[in-house]
Design a protein around this motif. Structure first.
Motif, mmCIF file in Angstrom:
data_model
loop_
_atom_site.group_PDB
_atom_site.id
_atom_site.type_symbol
_atom_site.label_atom_id
_atom_site.label_comp_id
_atom_site.label_asym_id
_atom_site.label_seq_id
_atom_site.Cartn_x
_atom_site.Cartn_y
_atom_site.Cartn_z
ATOM 1 N N LEU A 80 -6.386 7.119 0.445
ATOM 2 C CA LEU A 80 -5.474 7.745 -0.513
ATOM 3 C C LEU A 80 -4.423 6.774 -1.040
ATOM 4 O O LEU A 80 -3.896 6.964 -2.134
ATOM 5 N N THR A 81 -4.105 5.733 -0.262
ATOM 6 C CA THR A 81 -3.004 4.837 -0.616
ATOM 7 C C THR A 81 -3.424 3.413 -0.931
ATOM 8 O O THR A 81 -2.594 2.623 -1.374
ATOM 9 N N ASP A 82 -4.669 3.055 -0.674
ATOM 10 C CA ASP A 82 -5.123 1.666 -0.785
ATOM 11 C C ASP A 82 -4.391 0.743 0.184
ATOM 12 O O ASP A 82 -4.295 -0.453 -0.053
ATOM 13 N N ALA A 83 -3.842 1.294 1.246
ATOM 14 C CA ALA A 83 -3.194 0.510 2.295
ATOM 15 C C ALA A 83 -4.191 0.321 3.440
ATOM 16 O O ALA A 83 -5.085 1.151 3.633
ATOM 17 N N PRO A 84 -4.049 -0.749 4.200
ATOM 18 C CA PRO A 84 -4.959 -0.957 5.337
ATOM 19 C C PRO A 84 -4.871 0.172 6.359
ATOM 20 O O PRO A 84 -3.803 0.767 6.551
ATOM 21 N N SER A 85 -5.986 0.445 7.016
ATOM 22 C CA SER A 85 -6.029 1.525 8.025
ATOM 23 C C SER A 85 -5.028 1.311 9.142
ATOM 24 O O SER A 85 -4.420 2.273 9.623
ATOM 25 N N ASP A 86 -4.834 0.055 9.574
ATOM 26 C CA ASP A 86 -3.888 -0.184 10.670
ATOM 27 C C ASP A 86 -2.455 0.141 10.247
ATOM 28 O O ASP A 86 -1.657 0.603 11.058
ATOM 29 N N VAL A 87 -2.128 -0.043 8.968
ATOM 30 C CA VAL A 87 -0.802 0.333 8.466
ATOM 31 C C VAL A 87 -0.647 1.851 8.528
ATOM 32 O O VAL A 87 0.390 2.368 8.948
ATOM 33 N N GLN A 125 6.722 8.478 2.184
ATOM 34 C CA GLN A 125 5.537 8.506 1.328
ATOM 35 C C GLN A 125 5.159 9.939 1.027
ATOM 36 O O GLN A 125 5.300 10.821 1.871
ATOM 37 N N LEU A 126 4.642 10.141 -0.189
ATOM 38 C CA LEU A 126 4.143 11.439 -0.615
ATOM 39 C C LEU A 126 2.957 11.163 -1.521
ATOM 40 O O LEU A 126 3.103 10.498 -2.541
ATOM 41 N N GLU A 127 1.790 11.637 -1.130
ATOM 42 C CA GLU A 127 0.554 11.361 -1.866
ATOM 43 C C GLU A 127 -0.221 12.651 -2.071
ATOM 44 O O GLU A 127 -0.284 13.490 -1.180
ATOM 45 N N GLY A 128 -0.828 12.788 -3.256
ATOM 46 C CA GLY A 128 -1.691 13.927 -3.543
ATOM 47 C C GLY A 128 -1.545 14.352 -4.990
ATOM 48 O O GLY A 128 -0.716 13.825 -5.733
ATOM 49 N N GLU A 129 -2.346 15.325 -5.367
ATOM 50 C CA GLU A 129 -2.255 15.872 -6.722
ATOM 51 C C GLU A 129 -0.996 16.729 -6.806
ATOM 52 O O GLU A 129 -0.360 17.015 -5.782
#
Length: 127
Positions: free
Chosen positions: A17-24, A60-64
């Motif tokens: 959802l964020t294009d951030a690494p999984s470990d982050v 952080q806030l992610e989504g439609e």
């Protein structure tokens, strides 16, 4: 749509959802309060936040749009219960999160810091 606490196993989907690494994202789940929104057993968004002094900081806030509106209720509800304010930094181009902040009653209080070179806007909801 259901909202629940995030678990470490959610890190992969949060990463997507964020294009951030999984470990982050795994560290985020461990270091912050993270709530995820699910629809048909798929994570469609999340909110992360922490409390410092008398303020809840949404990190952080992610989504439609509808998902962000619902997820933002989580830190707001917690803050109201504790008599705290809520602050949210939104990247300038993120109209979805800016709209969610306005819908939740947040007030734009000025510019925030640059985040990876992107200007941010600071929103606040007093408790």
């Amino acid at each position: 749509m259901d909202v629940r606490d995030a678990v470490e196993a959610d890190a992969g989907r949060l990463s997507e959802l964020t294009d951030a690494p999984s470990d982050v994202m795994r560290n985020l789940v461990h270091d912050r309060t993270v709530r995820v929104a699910e629809r048909d057993d798929d994570i469609v968004g999340f909110v992360s936040y922490d409390a410092r002094a008398k303020t809840i900081h949404v990190t952080q806030l992610e989504g439609e749009p509808a998902v962000c509106d619902r997820l933002l209720e989580e830190p707001v509800r917690f803050a109201r219960g504790e008599g705290m304010s809520v602050e949210l930094l939104v990247p300038e181009p993120d109209e979805v999160v800016q709209s969610a902040a306005a819908d939740a009653g947040f007030t734009r209080v000025g510019s925030g810091p640059l985040f990876e070179g992107t200007p941010t806007v600071k929103y606040r909801l007093d408790g």
